[in-house]
Design a protein around this motif. Structure first.
Motif, short mmCIF file in Angstrom:
data_model
loop_
_atom_site.label_atom_id
_atom_site.label_comp_id
_atom_site.label_asym_id
_atom_site.label_seq_id
_atom_site.Cartn_x
_atom_site.Cartn_y
_atom_site.Cartn_z
N LYS A 205 0.93 -1.10 0.01
CA LYS A 205 0.07 -0.05 -0.08
C LYS A 205 0.75 1.25 0.08
O LYS A 205 1.86 1.38 0.97
CB LYS A 205 -0.78 0.09 1.37
N PRO A 206 0.57 2.19 -0.76
CA PRO A 206 1.29 3.48 -0.98
C PRO A 206 1.23 4.13 0.32
O PRO A 206 0.11 4.30 0.84
CB PRO A 206 0.67 4.36 -2.07
N ASN A 207 2.52 4.44 0.68
CA ASN A 207 2.54 5.59 2.05
C ASN A 207 2.34 4.71 3.27
O ASN A 207 2.01 5.26 4.55
CB ASN A 207 1.60 6.77 1.98
N ASP A 208 2.22 3.44 3.15
CA ASP A 208 1.77 2.58 4.59
C ASP A 208 3.22 2.19 5.15
O ASP A 208 3.57 0.94 4.96
CB ASP A 208 1.07 1.49 4.19
N GLY A 209 4.08 3.05 5.46
CA GLY A 209 5.33 2.66 6.02
C GLY A 209 6.55 3.58 5.26
O GLY A 209 6.08 4.72 4.61
N LYS A 210 7.84 3.19 5.44
CA LYS A 210 8.83 3.95 4.79
C LYS A 210 8.94 3.32 3.45
O LYS A 210 9.29 2.35 3.26
CB LYS A 210 10.19 3.91 5.73
N LYS A 211 9.06 4.34 2.28
CA LYS A 211 9.21 4.07 0.97
C LYS A 211 10.68 3.43 1.05
O LYS A 211 11.59 4.11 1.08
CB LYS A 211 9.12 5.00 0.06
N ALA A 212 10.53 2.33 0.05
CA ALA A 212 11.89 1.61 -0.20
C ALA A 212 12.19 1.41 -1.67
O ALA A 212 11.12 0.94 -2.25
CB ALA A 212 12.05 0.64 0.77
N VAL A 213 13.22 1.66 -2.28
CA VAL A 213 13.20 1.42 -3.67
C VAL A 213 14.77 0.93 -3.91
O VAL A 213 15.59 1.46 -3.59
CB VAL A 213 13.18 3.03 -4.43
N THR A 214 14.46 -0.16 -4.61
CA THR A 214 15.74 -1.03 -4.88
C THR A 214 15.68 -1.36 -6.53
O THR A 214 14.97 -1.77 -7.25
CB THR A 214 15.86 -2.32 -4.33
N HIS A 215 16.98 -1.03 -7.19
CA HIS A 215 17.13 -1.44 -8.40
C HIS A 215 18.15 -2.53 -8.54
O HIS A 215 18.99 -2.45 -7.91
CB HIS A 215 17.75 -0.07 -9.36
N TYR A 216 18.09 -3.35 -9.59
CA TYR A 216 19.09 -4.53 -9.69
C TYR A 216 19.30 -4.76 -11.14
O TYR A 216 18.50 -4.59 -12.03
CB TYR A 216 18.38 -5.76 -8.83
N LYS A 217 20.05 -5.41 -11.62
CA LYS A 217 20.44 -5.95 -12.84
C LYS A 217 21.38 -7.61 -12.38
O LYS A 217 21.86 -7.69 -11.47
CB LYS A 217 21.32 -5.27 -13.67
N VAL A 218 20.92 -8.51 -13.27
CA VAL A 218 21.71 -9.87 -13.40
C VAL A 218 23.13 -9.70 -13.86
O VAL A 218 23.25 -9.43 -14.89
CB VAL A 218 20.79 -10.76 -13.90
N LEU A 219 23.94 -10.16 -13.06
CA LEU A 219 25.55 -10.26 -13.66
C LEU A 219 25.65 -11.43 -14.02
O LEU A 219 26.42 -12.00 -15.09
CB LEU A 219 26.44 -9.90 -12.43
N LYS A 220 25.08 -12.80 -13.18
CA LYS A 220 25.35 -14.01 -13.46
C LYS A 220 24.28 -14.96 -13.05
O LYS A 220 23.92 -14.61 -11.97
CB LYS A 220 26.92 -14.36 -13.03
N SER A 221 23.86 -16.02 -13.61
CA SER A 221 22.86 -16.89 -12.99
C SER A 221 23.11 -18.37 -13.71
O SER A 221 23.35 -18.48 -14.80
CB SER A 221 21.59 -16.47 -13.34
N ASN A 222 22.47 -19.26 -12.97
CA ASN A 222 22.17 -20.46 -13.27
C ASN A 222 20.96 -21.17 -12.91
O ASN A 222 20.30 -20.27 -12.36
CB ASN A 222 23.36 -21.47 -13.15
N ARG A 223 20.52 -22.25 -12.91
CA ARG A 223 19.03 -22.75 -12.58
C ARG A 223 18.95 -22.62 -10.80
O ARG A 223 17.89 -22.22 -10.25
CB ARG A 223 18.89 -24.19 -12.66
N LYS A 224 20.00 -22.60 -10.13
CA LYS A 224 20.03 -22.48 -8.78
C LYS A 224 20.36 -20.99 -8.02
O LYS A 224 19.82 -20.89 -6.91
CB LYS A 224 20.94 -23.38 -8.16
N TYR A 225 21.10 -20.04 -8.66
CA TYR A 225 21.65 -19.06 -8.14
C TYR A 225 21.75 -18.03 -9.04
O TYR A 225 21.89 -18.23 -10.28
CB TYR A 225 22.85 -19.20 -7.21
N SER A 226 21.63 -16.74 -8.54
CA SER A 226 22.05 -15.37 -9.42
C SER A 226 22.59 -14.42 -8.70
O SER A 226 22.58 -14.28 -7.50
CB SER A 226 20.37 -14.87 -9.77
N LEU A 227 23.72 -14.14 -9.26
CA LEU A 227 24.61 -12.77 -8.84
C LEU A 227 24.07 -11.56 -9.34
O LEU A 227 24.02 -11.29 -10.59
CB LEU A 227 25.98 -13.23 -9.23
#
Length: 300
Positions: A205-227
């Motif tokens: 819900k918007p404004n229901d707490g402290k806003k948190a924004v995270t950006h990510y991109k995948v550097l490496k991955s396989n079926r079990k893990y992602s970096l």
């Protein structure tokens, strides 16, 4: 004559170097000890092995004048404080930037009061100036490694905390998470709340707490893990850990937020880059900490 061939030659010996022109300490040592690497000379400063006029100096930009004498103690560091799990990357009159190892607390808890980053750095600065203090600007979780910033003045701490969004230019983490993250880049936005047991959780819900924004991109991955390379737009408590749980890919080793996976024997989170404008001079400073090699273990 090179000193590299016989490192024991200067064990527990002191050499004295004369200053013949105006310059700062690090360039002076790079010039006078040209047979040593830049990292080696930085280590001499960090370990308190350099002194000017009998006073230990660790600042790279400490000003030297003609006639000054610089003493270098090879072997046992001159400073009594031995930093455990901490490496000083930068120090000036206002700030100390360090690289923290996984497993070291930032500040004291009921169970651990002495072997913390804060306590060690307080001892370190007071060894040179008994009235000096250290002030916490931000924290890294105990099991997160990487770059951290401390202030040496209350006014600097307050300026950094009050203007954090304007002063900090980049905070980049490396995260090893469970599962294959299919979307190669993305952003996560939610509103954070905290339970009575200090567990942070997301509200959609918007404004229901402290806003948190995270950006990510995948550097490496396989079926079990992602970096992942993760950039924080906001700096909430446990932000990356909570957001990775939210998208179904908890950080490896993060028992608190959903996995008992111990494939690398630690939490898979590392603070790799911190870039900011110096709160007094305005100079842009950027510090990097190499990703621990163990993060690549699941991809070998």
């Amino acid at each position: 004559m090179s000193h590299k061939g016989n490192p024991k030659r200067f064990q527990n010996k002191i050499i004295e170097l004369a200053v013949d022109k105006d310059q700062t300490l690090l360039p002076f040592l790079l010039e006078k000890l040209s047979n040593r690497s830049r990292n080696s000379i930085k280590s001499i400063l960090t370990r308190g092995q350099a002194s000017v006029g009998g006073h230990i100096q660790t600042r790279h930009n400490f000003p030297l004048r003609p006639g000054d004498k610089v003493q270098i103690r090879f072997g046992t560091p001159a400073a009594g404080t031995h930093l455990q799990g901490l490496t000083i990357l930068h120090e000036d009159d206002d700030l100390i930037v360090v690289e923290k190892s996984a497993g070291l607390l930032t500040i004291a808890t009921d169970k651990e009061k002495e072997r913390t980053a804060y306590h060690q750095l307080m001892d370190y600065v007071r060894e040179k100036h008994p009235t000096q203090r250290i002030f916490i600007v931000h924290r890294l979780d105990r099991d997160t490694s990487g770059v951290m910033l401390f202030a040496k003045k209350k006014s600097i701490q307050q300026k950094l905390q009050n203007h954090w969004k304007d002063i900090v230019l980049e905070r980049t983490y490396i995260a090893l998470v469970e599962g294959e993250v299919k979307k190669k880049a993305g952003s996560i936005t939610s509103w954070f709340k905290e339970s009575t047991t200090h567990l942070v959780y997301s509200s959609p819900k918007p404004n229901d707490g402290k806003k948190a924004v995270t950006h990510y991109k995948v550097l490496k991955s396989n079926r079990k893990y992602s970096l992942l390379e993760v950039n924080l737009e906001t700096g909430r408590k446990n932000q990356i850990r909570v957001h990775m749980k939210d998208i179904g890919h908890p950080v490896v080793g993060d028992k608190k937020y959903g996995t008992n996976n111990r494939v690398i024997g630690r939490l898979g989170l590392h603070a790799a880059v911190l870039s900011f404008k110096h709160p007094r001079t305005g100079e842009v400073l950027r510090f990097l900490s190499k990703m621990p090699k163990v993060f690549l273990k699941p991809f070998a």
